[in-house]
Design an enzyme around this catalytic site. Sequence first.
Site, PDB file in Angstrom:
ATOM      1  N   SER A 151      44.539  41.051  38.877  1.00 33.70           N
ATOM      2  CA  SER A 151      45.864  40.651  39.452  1.00 33.70           C
ATOM      3  C   SER A 151      45.939  39.021  38.913  1.00 33.70           C
ATOM      4  O   SER A 151      47.153  38.586  38.792  1.00 33.70           O
ATOM      5  CB  SER A 151      45.802  40.734  40.667  1.00 33.70           C
ATOM      6  OG  SER A 151      45.291  39.796  41.724  1.00 33.70           O
ATOM      7  N   ASP A 156      40.018  39.159  30.469  1.00 33.04           N
ATOM      8  CA  ASP A 156      41.236  39.526  31.233  1.00 33.04           C
ATOM      9  C   ASP A 156      42.537  39.180  30.779  1.00 33.04           C
ATOM     10  O   ASP A 156      43.429  39.849  30.669  1.00 33.04           O
ATOM     11  CB  ASP A 156      40.842  39.184  32.745  1.00 33.04           C
ATOM     12  CG  ASP A 156      39.770  39.655  33.507  1.00 33.04           C
ATOM     13  OD1 ASP A 156      39.380  40.566  32.777  1.00 33.04           O
ATOM     14  OD2 ASP A 156      39.232  38.985  34.500  1.00 33.04           O
TER      15      ASP A 156
HETATM   16  P1  ADP Z   1      41.532  40.058  40.851  1.00 30.84           P
HETATM   17  O1  ADP Z   1      40.398  41.028  40.564  1.00 30.84           O
HETATM   18  O2  ADP Z   1      42.729  40.943  41.278  1.00 30.84           O
HETATM   19  O3  ADP Z   1      41.912  39.328  39.617  1.00 30.84           O
HETATM   20  P2  ADP Z   1      40.900  37.616  41.866  1.00 30.84           P
HETATM   21  O4  ADP Z   1      40.086  36.799  43.092  1.00 30.84           O
HETATM   22  O5  ADP Z   1      40.682  37.013  40.546  1.00 30.84           O
HETATM   23  O6  ADP Z   1      41.277  39.198  42.058  1.00 30.84           O
HETATM   24  O7  ADP Z   1      42.278  36.828  42.140  1.00 30.84           O
HETATM   25  C1  ADP Z   1      43.130  37.141  43.075  1.00 30.84           C
HETATM   26  C2  ADP Z   1      44.121  35.988  43.338  1.00 30.84           C
HETATM   27  O8  ADP Z   1      45.047  35.709  42.544  1.00 30.84           O
HETATM   28  C3  ADP Z   1      44.733  36.132  44.765  1.00 30.84           C
HETATM   29  O9  ADP Z   1      43.746  35.604  45.723  1.00 30.84           O
HETATM   30  C4  ADP Z   1      45.936  35.115  44.481  1.00 30.84           C
HETATM   31  O10 ADP Z   1      45.337  33.542  44.754  1.00 30.84           O
HETATM   32  C5  ADP Z   1      46.157  35.195  43.043  1.00 30.84           C
HETATM   33  N1  ADP Z   1      47.215  36.237  42.964  1.00 30.84           N
HETATM   34  C6  ADP Z   1      46.993  37.475  42.187  1.00 30.84           C
HETATM   35  N2  ADP Z   1      48.122  38.195  42.185  1.00 30.84           N
HETATM   36  C7  ADP Z   1      49.195  37.529  43.146  1.00 30.84           C
HETATM   37  C8  ADP Z   1      50.484  37.815  43.385  1.00 30.84           C
HETATM   38  N3  ADP Z   1      51.144  38.850  43.058  1.00 30.84           N
HETATM   39  N4  ADP Z   1      50.980  36.695  44.066  1.00 30.84           N
HETATM   40  C9  ADP Z   1      50.602  35.586  44.310  1.00 30.84           C
HETATM   41  N5  ADP Z   1      49.144  35.290  44.054  1.00 30.84           N
HETATM   42  C10 ADP Z   1      48.572  36.313  43.340  1.00 30.84           C
HETATM   43 MG    MG Z   2      40.675  37.780  38.647  1.00 30.72          MG
END
Ligand code: ADP
Ligand code: MG
Length: 393
Positions: free
Chosen positions: A141, A187
């Site tokens: 994400s 990614d």
């Molecule tokens: P992932 O495996 O989902 O990439 P990460 O810890 O690397 O997990 O990233 C997640 C972080 O990215 C969240 O804690 C937030 O800070 C940010 N993030 C991801 N998606 C969103 C979203 N839709 N809106 C706001 N922040 C987001």
């Molecule tokens: Mg991530």
Amino acid sequence: MTDTRGSAATVEAGTADPAFEAAFKDAFGRAPEGAWAAPGRVNLIGEHTDYNDGFVMPFALPQATRAAVARREDGLLRLHSADMDGGVVELRIDDLAPGATEGWARYPAAVLWTLRQAGHPVGGADIHYDSSVPVGGGLSSSAALQVVTALALTELYGVGGLSRQELAVLCQSSENTYVGAPVGVMDQTASACCTEGHALHLDVRGLAQRQVPLDLAAEGLRLLVVDTRVKHAHADGAYGERRAGCEEAAAVLGVPALRDIEPDGLEQALAALPDDRLRRLTRHIVTENARVGQVLALCEAGRTRDIGPVLTAGHASLRDDFQVSCPELDLVVDTALAAGALGARMTGGGFGGSAIVLVDAGDEERIARTVAEALPQARHFSTTPAEGARRLW
Ligand code: ADP
Ligand code: MG
């Protein structure tokens, strides 16, 4: 064990979404100029190889992060996310600096700052996000958030001449420099460059890309993504430690990166390393790069079914040699295999997040149910390769 977020996943291009536009208006009191989407990803094979100049093979998920955007001329970046509490975050773009931004807003702030540092004429904006990618589920994400921001800003501000791969590298660099996470480029590249129906074979040294047809349904297969919904606290520190260990091993071996050790040179390399920790890290990277080659060859030969054991071997290597799995991921993989899955492995950085499970179509429901019984907190969905980042309207 159904994923409500995942089921609303597919984001169609071309048509405006009134509810999404209304959410932008609620946050900022005016209409957006356009909307963009960038997907999350799963990595089929090639884990922790990207920062070793090696090979990876991710594909884009149908789940994506959307951004509705309008430019501003007053030097402000205002950010709002449907997925985060706390309302609108307001930043002055002249004040942006590595380490200066807190919370989720540092990802988009990092992208804007990095684009400007690189000389691209992007300015302020109002941006509203929402996402069907599970946040923190190991499905990137964070990369989806970066890439959708980079694509929207560069297109709105008319920045020309940047390839998708260059956009991904800018996003990676923004995370390295501004967010302070030493991540590789997989990614962001997956989110920016993947195409529907294909996995993306990427040689991280030189960034040569190959779109590899991956039609699971045609071979009677399904790929389950199982989000364990755990993220162990030490994940970030352990990632940096693994990366530093790989660099240390390469230095001892006198090569630019562990990618330069070929499988037939592995025993000799292991004998030259001073301790078991460096030997384990090296063995994982060398064998994992070889597994990417095997999966590529099998997919290109239309023998996707046969990648199962290669995926499973990849999991064992991540668990035993690289030591980045966790009990929940091992439980999903072991349960799925015992129930008859063709192959299973953790995907992403590890210490939680998601696993992928390759199954015969007819076994899908039964295996999913068995995994759900073993780990009731988990969420799963069946997936196929979707398209990368794009403008929606
Ligand atoms: P992932 O495996 O989902 O990439 P990460 O810890 O690397 O997990 O990233 C997640 C972080 O990215 C969240 O804690 C937030 O800070 C940010 N993030 C991801 N998606 C969103 C979203 N839709 N809106 C706001 N922040 C987001
Ligand atoms: Mg991530």
